[in-house]
Design an enzyme around this catalytic site. Structure first.
Site, PDB file in Angstrom:
ATOM      1  N   GLY A 198      -6.988  -3.931   4.906  1.00 52.09           N
ATOM      2  CA  GLY A 198      -7.673  -4.560   4.214  1.00 52.09           C
ATOM      3  C   GLY A 198      -8.130  -4.760   2.862  1.00 52.09           C
ATOM      4  O   GLY A 198      -8.203  -5.521   2.084  1.00 52.09           O
ATOM      5  N   LYS A 209     -12.171 -14.817   2.033  1.00 53.53           N
ATOM      6  CA  LYS A 209     -12.613 -13.989   1.054  1.00 53.53           C
ATOM      7  C   LYS A 209     -12.019 -13.104   0.470  1.00 53.53           C
ATOM      8  O   LYS A 209     -11.093 -12.447   1.158  1.00 53.53           O
ATOM      9  CB  LYS A 209     -14.075 -13.433   1.436  1.00 53.53           C
ATOM     10  CG  LYS A 209     -15.186 -14.538   1.853  1.00 53.53           C
ATOM     11  CD  LYS A 209     -16.577 -13.802   1.838  1.00 53.53           C
ATOM     12  CE  LYS A 209     -16.689 -13.014   3.262  1.00 53.53           C
ATOM     13  NZ  LYS A 209     -18.171 -12.534   3.252  1.00 53.53           N
ATOM     14  N   LYS A 249     -11.111   0.254  -5.124  1.00 52.77           N
ATOM     15  CA  LYS A 249     -11.152  -1.079  -4.704  1.00 52.77           C
ATOM     16  C   LYS A 249     -11.766  -1.764  -5.748  1.00 52.77           C
ATOM     17  O   LYS A 249     -13.090  -1.902  -5.765  1.00 52.77           O
ATOM     18  CB  LYS A 249     -11.755  -1.179  -3.422  1.00 52.77           C
ATOM     19  CG  LYS A 249     -11.625  -2.721  -2.971  1.00 52.77           C
ATOM     20  CD  LYS A 249     -12.335  -2.916  -1.621  1.00 52.77           C
ATOM     21  CE  LYS A 249     -12.009  -4.405  -1.030  1.00 52.77           C
ATOM     22  NZ  LYS A 249     -12.643  -4.750   0.023  1.00 52.77           N
ATOM     23  N   HIS A 260     -14.562   1.465   6.810  1.00 51.37           N
ATOM     24  CA  HIS A 260     -15.427   0.350   7.064  1.00 51.37           C
ATOM     25  C   HIS A 260     -15.999   0.105   8.270  1.00 51.37           C
ATOM     26  O   HIS A 260     -17.375  -0.171   8.576  1.00 51.37           O
ATOM     27  CB  HIS A 260     -14.713  -0.706   6.455  1.00 51.37           C
ATOM     28  CG  HIS A 260     -15.378  -2.123   6.595  1.00 51.37           C
ATOM     29  ND1 HIS A 260     -16.504  -2.487   5.716  1.00 51.37           N
ATOM     30  CD2 HIS A 260     -15.116  -3.137   7.509  1.00 51.37           C
ATOM     31  CE1 HIS A 260     -17.062  -3.833   6.468  1.00 51.37           C
ATOM     32  NE2 HIS A 260     -16.313  -4.244   7.314  1.00 51.37           N
ATOM     33  N   ASP A 289       0.864  -1.208   0.099  1.00 53.91           N
ATOM     34  CA  ASP A 289      -0.104   0.031   0.073  1.00 53.91           C
ATOM     35  C   ASP A 289       0.892   1.143   0.034  1.00 53.91           C
ATOM     36  O   ASP A 289       1.761   1.349   0.688  1.00 53.91           O
ATOM     37  CB  ASP A 289      -1.102  -0.087   1.154  1.00 53.91           C
ATOM     38  CG  ASP A 289      -1.629   1.207   1.488  1.00 53.91           C
ATOM     39  OD1 ASP A 289      -0.935   2.166   1.998  1.00 53.91           O
ATOM     40  OD2 ASP A 289      -2.880   1.318   0.979  1.00 53.91           O
TER      41      ASP A 289
END
Length: 417
Positions: free
Chosen positions: A137, A174, A107, A304, A73
């Site tokens: 994440g 996931k 994203k 989030h 990142d």
């Protein structure tokens, strides 16, 4: 905690179906299963030059040190890029660092394709050179999806650098990206070979992003672990101030370590027997019934975990009005949210939007609400009959309940940012 494979790798003999293989209509039934095993490791000092953990994870001894593509990142690279490069150099690992701007608004598949292009240019080995994802994440989701698609499955390692990544986004199976206005609408099940959690990364995290992760920990505390809830109730603000570090902590990092361990254990305990989500009645969906729509509608204002907290507050009010959650426990939950400076409401939370969010969840859960609601603290149940009237009444009641606690900042997603 040892996570056992969900199924054993095996296959049954291939058999033709029907009375006679010589008949004109022939059918073969193929039946097989795939063993899944991965590790989540609390690994302090991950970038220490003499620590081989990161350089050797996911690779057989005879294939070390090998080559690595390290996807980092952009914010993490600005803070730790020099240490990352120095680490792999000292470990004699031939490596290349690919920097990605990873945040919710990008994203998307476009960013996934950028990562795939970097993998292709690097010449990733299909089985023996795991891609290493270093970031929050969003970054680990992007790399996870890219590796699941590249040559139909390429191994990767996750090194979460945010609290939410360490206890939630980085430890399941996931992967996902957003599509149009839908949260994580495209994705796969592709667990990493290992997730390596190092609390040292949290020392450079902003208070807001620490609280963002604590929201996901609070999720598990409310519906599964009353002891964990007690830790957040008693020590939540201090954990943020100390950035969950050991050095300089009032208790030598004991509570921070236990909070991390309990959060990870409770999450994996729920995920492991249902890794592929064949059962859509999932305790870990607490806080995730309304929040996907709320988060996307409020972008880029809400993180989030902040959207999840709004969902949890709303769900707690629904539970209280149904008699599942006593007034005292409701107030305890809301007070913890306030102490952590997490939001319980946002202007996008209109009655129509919350109704639309629930309708979208029903589609996602195969036609049922399967809405987790807390029963006291540390337990939950699932309901399937929440009406529009209930939604509207609970939403109208929420601000008054929060105001009754004397909170002036529970509606702000940015306090102490």
């Amino acid at each position: 905690m040892t996570v056992q494979p969900e199924s054993t790798s095996m296959s049954t003999p291939l058999r033709p179906r029907g009375p006679d293989i010589r008949t004109p209509h022939r059918t073969w039934q193929v039946s097989t299963s795939k063993a899944v095993s991965y590790e989540v490791v609390l690994s302090p000092g991950l970038l220490d030059r003499s620590n081989p953990t990161l350089a050797t994870a996911g690779v057989a001894r005879e294939q070390r040190p090998g080559r690595r593509l390290v996807v980092v990142d952009a914010n993490v690279h600005a803070l730790h890029g020099a240490r990352i490069g120095d680490y792999f150099t000292q470990q004699a690992v031939d490596h290349e660092v690919f920097v990605v701007d990873a945040y919710e608004s990008v994203k998307s598949m476009e960013t996934v394709f950028e990562i795939v292009s970097a993998m292709d240019a690097f010449g990733i080995s299909r089985r023996h050179e795991p891609v290493i994802a270093v970031g929050g994440g969003v970054l680990t989701d992007l790399v996870g999806l890219a590796t699941s698609l590249y040559r139909r499955s390429t191994p990767y390692l996750r090194v979460p650098t945010t609290l939410i990544g360490m206890v939630d986004a980085g430890i399941g199976a996931k992967t996902g990206v957003n599509f149009r206005q839908h949260k994580n609408r495209l994705g796969t099940y592709h667990p990493s070979a290992a997730t390596l959690d190092d609390r040292d990364f949290l020392d450079t995290l902003s208070p807001r992003h620490l609280r963002n992760g604590l929201a996901e920990i609070l999720k598990m505390a409310v519906v599964k672990d009353a002891v964990l809830f007690g830790h957040l109730e008693t020590h939540g603000s201090r954990l943020v101030e100390e950035r969950m570090q050991t050095a300089g902590s009032a208790d030598g990092g004991t509570v921070a370590e236990d909070v991390m361990a309990r959060a990870i254990h409770s999450m994996l305990e729920e995920l492991q027997p249902n890794l592929w989500e064949h059962d859509l009645q999932r305790l870990v969906d607490f806080g995730h019934s309304f929040s996907p729509v709320v988060e996307m509608a409020a972008l880029p204002e809400l993180l989030h975990g902040e959207a999840v907290c709004i969902d949890m507050a709303f769900s707690a009010v629904l539970a209280h009005r149904r008699g599942l959650l006593g007034r005292r426990d409701l107030e305890r939950i809301l007070r913890v949210m306030d102490a952590l400076a997490l939001p319980t409401w946002h202007p996008v939370c209109t009655p129509d939007l919350m109704a639309r969010a629930l309708a979208d969840t029903v589609r996602h859960r195969d036609g049922r609400q399967l809405l987790p609601l807390p029963v006291g603290i540390g337990q939950a149940c699932f309901v399937n009959d929440i009406s529009r009237t209930e939604l509207d009444t609970a939403l109208a009641a929420l601000p008054d309940l929060v105001a009754g606690l004397g909170s002036l900042a529970a509606t702000s997603a940015h306090r102490g940012a």
